[in-house]
Design an enzyme around this catalytic site. Structure first.
Site, PDB file in Angstrom:
ATOM      1  N   GLU A 141       7.032  13.262   2.223  1.00 14.52           N
ATOM      2  CA  GLU A 141       8.269  13.424   2.989  1.00 14.52           C
ATOM      3  C   GLU A 141       8.823  14.840   2.914  1.00 14.52           C
ATOM      4  OE1 GLU A 141       7.670   9.173   2.630  1.00 14.52           O
ATOM      5  OE2 GLU A 141       7.586  10.815   1.185  1.00 14.52           O
ATOM      6  N   HIS A 210      14.047  -0.111  -1.362  1.00 15.30           N
ATOM      7  CA  HIS A 210      13.895  -0.203   0.085  1.00 15.30           C
ATOM      8  C   HIS A 210      15.158  -0.728   0.753  1.00 15.30           C
ATOM      9  CE1 HIS A 210       9.751   0.149  -1.228  1.00 15.30           C
ATOM     10  NE2 HIS A 210       9.382   0.390   0.017  1.00 15.30           N
TER      11      HIS A 210
END
Length: 405
Positions: A141, A210
């Site tokens: 990322e 998450h």
């Protein structure tokens, strides 16, 4: 990882009616032996179409799920102009229209190419535009976010997808020190027209890592704009506006809203990035909310109306900057404010919004501002515990009753 996330997003259809006592958007019926997993489609008026359920009748799932006070049946929406899209399809349509319009628009992220993204927002775009405009990246990322920022500096308009918003914490340095500040630190030599988007929020037993809500993380970064979509209509309009903006924009999408369905116009439209949406006009109290909590608030509004209250509901949409014109106009009318968010209570969007209202509209308040937020705990995996950590409609009803005493 992508396959696992997509599987978590698939919601099971069940012939059993929804238990209306479970005030939770994520409280879908569990899969039963022998049933086939499928997307759960929720129409804009809150009904589940027969073709998507095992039942022969249309079941009510979310009441007043759109920005109107009417309760038009699903059958009446079929005759309206426009076309019906799920929220993730509306995002894709907006992205595709901008890629057709502007050749500098490109997409990058994990599995965004031929796999179509974990939630299928980019499905089919790699085949249409090629691998250079829809770029699959490694699981890195910080690297591909930094690459997107560099691409924006050279004149491209990249759309960077985080497979999950929680993963973008790995790119926080690039987003804060580069994305938000380069226009200023370069003395205006560079613009950073980048969109950073992806799913976040408390899902359906996705676990703590998450289920992140990063609005509070990014709100303090100078130079960033932040918006949160909540319907297919505003998802498409905000996507198009974010891509056309010369500022870096973070677009928050909620993992549980991708399968909401709504009829949107056939003609092109672009929404304002800095404008709130009046969901339900009212007189007694202003309820400010965004993203998934919009639907919890609208469920609570049905109960409040039956109890004699007339709440005004505003989806703030723009998380940075706040639309203080729309908010202030409502506060001057109702003189009472309730903020409902899924963000954490400490340092969340609600805290900043409450401070802004106090600073600007103190003299118009007849009661203390109340803020309902998620608990300051990691989101549990267990479904019952997960439900306890976020605001439920019953809490909203109780808060309004307390404010209006």
């Amino acid at each position: 990882m992508a396959a696992a996330l997509q599987t978590a997003a698939l919601l099971s259809a069940s012939p059993n009616p929804i238990d209306s006592r479970r005030f939770r958007l994520g409280s879908f019926a569990r899969s039963l032996p022998g049933t086939r997993a499928s997307f759960l489609v929720v129409r804009s008026d809150g009904s589940i179409p027969n073709s998507f359920t095992a039942s022969s009748r249309s079941e009510k799932f979310i009441t007043n799920a759109v920005a109107t006070k009417s309760n038009a049946p699903a059958s009446s929406t079929a005759s309206k102009p426009g076309h019906e899209l799920l929220l993730f399809e509306a995002l894709r349509e907006g992205l595709e229209e901008e890629m057709d319009r502007d050749p500098t628009v490109c997409v990058m992220g994990e599995d965004v190419g031929h796999y179509g993204g974990s939630y299928k927002v980019t499905k089919g775009l790699a085949t249409k535009y090629g691998d250079l405009r829809v770029l699959d990246t490694p699981i890195a990322e910080n690297s591909f976010t930094g690459m997107g920022i560099g691409a924006a500096m050279t004149g491209l308009r990249p759309v960077v997808e985080g497979m999950n918003m929680g993963f973008l914490l790995l790119a926080y340095n690039q987003i804060s020190n580069n994305c938000g500040m380069l226009h200023y630190t370069s003395g205006g030599q560079f613009k950073i027209p980048i969109v950073i988007r992806g799913p976040g929020g408390v899902g359906r037993q996705l676990g703590a890592e998450h289920s992140q809500r990063l609005e509070s993380y990014f709100q303090s970064i100078p130079g960033l704009q932040m918006v949160a979509c909540s319907t297919p209509y505003n998802a498409k309009g905000l996507m198009k506006a974010a891509i056309r903006s010369d500022n870096p924009v973070v677009l928050f999408e909620h993992v549980l809203l991708y399968n909401l369905k709504e009829r949107i116009p056939d003609e092109e439209y672009v929404l304002c990035l800095e404008e709130a949406e009046m969901v339900r006009p009212g007189e007694h109290v202003t309820i400010l909310t965004y993203s998934r909590m919009r639907y919890h608030v609208m469920q609570a509004a049905k109960t409040l109306v039956n109890k004699g209250y007339d709440p005004e509901v505003i989806d703030i949409r723009s998380l940075k900057p706040f639309d203080l014109y729309t908010i202030g106009k409502s506060v001057k009318k109702t003189h009472r404010v309730l903020i409902v968010e899924e963000c954490m209570r400490t340092g969340g969007i609600g805290s900043s919004l409450r401070a802004a209202i106090i600073d600007n509209f103190w003299d118009y308040l007849d009661a203390p501002i109340m803020c309902l937020s998620s608990q300051d705990v990691p989101t549990p995996y267990a479904g019952t515990l997960e439900e306890w950590t976020v605001v439920q409609p019953a809490q909203i009803v109780a808060a309004v009753e307390q404010i209006c005493k």
